[in-house]
Design an enzyme around this catalytic site. Structure first.
Site, mmCIF file in Angstrom:
data_model
loop_
_atom_site.group_PDB
_atom_site.id
_atom_site.type_symbol
_atom_site.label_atom_id
_atom_site.label_comp_id
_atom_site.label_asym_id
_atom_site.label_seq_id
_atom_site.Cartn_x
_atom_site.Cartn_y
_atom_site.Cartn_z
ATOM 1 N N LYS A 85 -43.873 -11.401 -12.854
ATOM 2 C CA LYS A 85 -44.490 -12.101 -13.990
ATOM 3 C C LYS A 85 -44.745 -13.570 -13.675
ATOM 4 O O LYS A 85 -45.648 -14.178 -14.201
ATOM 5 C CB LYS A 85 -43.548 -12.023 -15.203
ATOM 6 C CG LYS A 85 -43.457 -10.643 -15.809
ATOM 7 C CD LYS A 85 -42.340 -10.567 -16.834
ATOM 8 C CE LYS A 85 -41.291 -9.556 -16.448
ATOM 9 N NZ LYS A 85 -40.177 -9.407 -17.348
ATOM 10 N N LYS A 120 -34.755 -19.082 -7.966
ATOM 11 C CA LYS A 120 -35.056 -19.709 -9.264
ATOM 12 C C LYS A 120 -35.016 -21.235 -9.155
ATOM 13 O O LYS A 120 -35.800 -21.928 -9.795
ATOM 14 C CB LYS A 120 -34.060 -19.238 -10.331
ATOM 15 C CG LYS A 120 -34.318 -17.831 -10.851
ATOM 16 C CD LYS A 120 -35.290 -17.855 -12.021
ATOM 17 C CE LYS A 120 -35.900 -16.517 -12.388
ATOM 18 N NZ LYS A 120 -34.973 -15.521 -12.823
ATOM 19 N N LYS A 144 -43.484 -9.649 -4.084
ATOM 20 C CA LYS A 144 -43.138 -8.642 -5.077
ATOM 21 C C LYS A 144 -43.991 -8.895 -6.323
ATOM 22 O O LYS A 144 -44.217 -10.062 -6.675
ATOM 23 C CB LYS A 144 -41.638 -8.834 -5.404
ATOM 24 C CG LYS A 144 -41.072 -7.855 -6.363
ATOM 25 C CD LYS A 144 -39.717 -8.335 -6.869
ATOM 26 C CE LYS A 144 -39.858 -9.403 -7.913
ATOM 27 N NZ LYS A 144 -38.718 -9.646 -8.784
HETATM 28 P P1 TYM Z 1 -36.708 -8.224 -14.741
HETATM 29 O O1 TYM Z 1 -37.047 -8.525 -16.162
HETATM 30 O O2 TYM Z 1 -37.150 -9.189 -13.702
HETATM 31 O O3 TYM Z 1 -37.287 -6.809 -14.323
HETATM 32 C C1 TYM Z 1 -36.980 -5.656 -15.083
HETATM 33 C C2 TYM Z 1 -36.862 -4.431 -14.189
HETATM 34 O O4 TYM Z 1 -38.084 -4.240 -13.460
HETATM 35 C C3 TYM Z 1 -37.802 -4.176 -12.073
HETATM 36 N N1 TYM Z 1 -38.912 -4.796 -11.334
HETATM 37 C C4 TYM Z 1 -39.536 -4.222 -10.311
HETATM 38 N N2 TYM Z 1 -39.373 -3.036 -9.706
HETATM 39 C C5 TYM Z 1 -40.197 -2.743 -8.682
HETATM 40 N N3 TYM Z 1 -41.160 -3.581 -8.224
HETATM 41 C C6 TYM Z 1 -41.364 -4.780 -8.802
HETATM 42 N N4 TYM Z 1 -42.317 -5.573 -8.365
HETATM 43 C C7 TYM Z 1 -40.532 -5.161 -9.896
HETATM 44 N N5 TYM Z 1 -40.444 -6.255 -10.690
HETATM 45 C C8 TYM Z 1 -39.448 -6.025 -11.558
HETATM 46 C C9 TYM Z 1 -36.518 -4.987 -11.886
HETATM 47 O O5 TYM Z 1 -35.861 -4.652 -10.698
HETATM 48 C C10 TYM Z 1 -35.753 -4.596 -13.134
HETATM 49 O O6 TYM Z 1 -35.092 -3.369 -12.955
HETATM 50 N N6 TYM Z 1 -31.906 -9.422 -14.342
HETATM 51 C C11 TYM Z 1 -32.804 -8.391 -14.795
HETATM 52 C C12 TYM Z 1 -32.639 -8.012 -16.253
HETATM 53 C C13 TYM Z 1 -31.258 -7.599 -16.636
HETATM 54 C C14 TYM Z 1 -30.625 -6.365 -16.291
HETATM 55 C C15 TYM Z 1 -29.338 -6.417 -16.896
HETATM 56 C C16 TYM Z 1 -31.029 -5.283 -15.540
HETATM 57 C C17 TYM Z 1 -30.367 -8.313 -17.383
HETATM 58 N N7 TYM Z 1 -29.214 -7.603 -17.563
HETATM 59 C C18 TYM Z 1 -28.420 -5.350 -16.740
HETATM 60 C C19 TYM Z 1 -30.124 -4.206 -15.386
HETATM 61 C C20 TYM Z 1 -28.851 -4.270 -15.989
HETATM 62 C C21 TYM Z 1 -34.222 -8.909 -14.599
HETATM 63 O O7 TYM Z 1 -34.496 -10.074 -14.566
HETATM 64 O O8 TYM Z 1 -35.154 -7.949 -14.584
#
Ligand code: TYM
Length: 327
Positions: free
Chosen positions: A195, A112, A192
């Protein structure tokens, strides 16, 4: 009574098939055996600059996508994180027992910082602490996520151990649950799907957009002409097959690629059809839901009303353990 766990997605843009196959599809299958809490984690979304007007739109968009993808608000709690302030309280308490050196070694922080060198703020640094609070607040024993979140889960387990050893046994250590779509690579074939990169197939893309994105997506770079044999193991489209296609199609495409029996164009068409089959009903339901934004907003508020007492029970226990409960 069904146990709870927490998982969430940041409202930082339209949801993509990485979010769906990495997280949401697993969430759907766990709704019957748990009472999960699925958050739209707007507090995490504030760690990068954003336009407040956009935040509203993105939160509704994410909530509509959750529902359209098949989350059932009767079985699961679908909520907006900021409406349950206990998340922030527990995050602060955990902050006070988090070594700064440990946080600075978390790979997502370094990434980040690289992406936002002009906005390295405290929220970004403490991001994993808030995530640990989300998870521990609901006493989660499992957390279904994509592979990129594993370092955060390791950190969460450490925080559970640290809290327990300082203040006595309170939290169990949560385990990540990964699916076969735990790391969906973007259409650039390198990174990966994310967004923040222009490499996504979104859950509201039209069939035509999906075909177009796949048509220009990277395959085995060494396979220059239709008649060249390829190596499925280095082809991103084949990695999609492994997640989206049937076992017969996977075997046929692997063999066809190695012998130049199938060209990349046809191989991509099979994947496109599967992604379109998944995305089309989600896209349509999402559109219907977004035509009734106040219903979606109400659902997030009532989800928060259901999550709050669960969060408060843990919060009360924590206050007692750390010596701030007055009675
Ligand atoms: P975020 O918003 O980046 O992504 C949400 C979920 O989608 C999964 N993901 C993917 N899985 C497979 N391939 C990809 N290319 C891919 N891109 C995203 C992420 O692994 C995630 O499961 N920090 C977290 C949000 C969060 C969270 C939590 C998750 C905040 N508190 C507590 C679990 C438990 C995040 O930024 O996810």
């Amino acid at each position: 009574m069904r146990k709870h766990f927490f998982s969430g997605i940041q409202p930082s843009g339209r949801l993509h098939i990485g979010n769906y196959f990495g997280a949401i599809r697993q969430w759907i299958s766990l709704q019957d055996s748990y009472e999960p809490v699925f958050g739209i984690v707007d507090l995490h979304g504030m760690t990068v600059r954003y336009d407040p007007k956009d935040m509203q739109v993105r939160v509704l968009d994410a909530a509509a996508s959750y529902l359209a993808a098949g989350l059932d608000p009767e079985k699961s709690i679908i909520m907006l994180q900021s409406l349950v302030p206990e998340h922030v309280e527990l995050a602060w308490i955990l902050n006070c027992i988090t070594p700064m050196g440990r946080l600075s070694r978390i790979p997502t922080f370094k990434e980040k910082v690289r992406q936002n060198p002009d906005n390295v703020n405290m929220g970004l640094f403490g991001y994993p602490v808030l995530m640990a609070a989300d998870i521990l607040l609901y006493k989660s024993e499992i957390v279904p996520v994509g592979e990129d979140q594993v370092p955060h889960l390791e950190f969460t387990r450490e925080m559970a151990r640290r809290f327990n050893s300082i203040f006595s046994e309170t939290f169990q250590e949560p385990a990540e649950v990964l699916s076969n779509g735990a790391k969906i690579v973007g259409t650039d074939g390198i990174n990966k799907m994310s967004k923040s990169l222009d490499n996504c197939i979104y859950l509201d893309d039209t069939d035509k957009e999906i075909s177009k994105k796949l048509a220009s997506a990277m395959t085995d770079p060494a396979r220059k002409r239709r008649d060249d044999p390829g190596d499925p193991d280095v082809c991103n489209i084949f990695s999609y097959h492994k997640v989206f296609s049937t076992p017969e199609e996977i075997a046929q495409c692997a063999e066809g690629c190695r012998t130049a029996g199938i060209g990349c164009v046809d191989c991509k068409k099979i994947v496109a059809a599967h992604i379109q089959e998944t995305v089309a009903p989600i896209r349509e339901r999402r559109k219907e839901l977004l035509a009734r934004p106040s219903d979606v907003r109400d659902l997030l508020k009532s989800g928060a009303d259901r999550a709050r007492p669960i969060a408060q029970e843990t919060r009360n226990e924590v206050r007692e353990k750390i010596g701030t409960k007055l009675d």
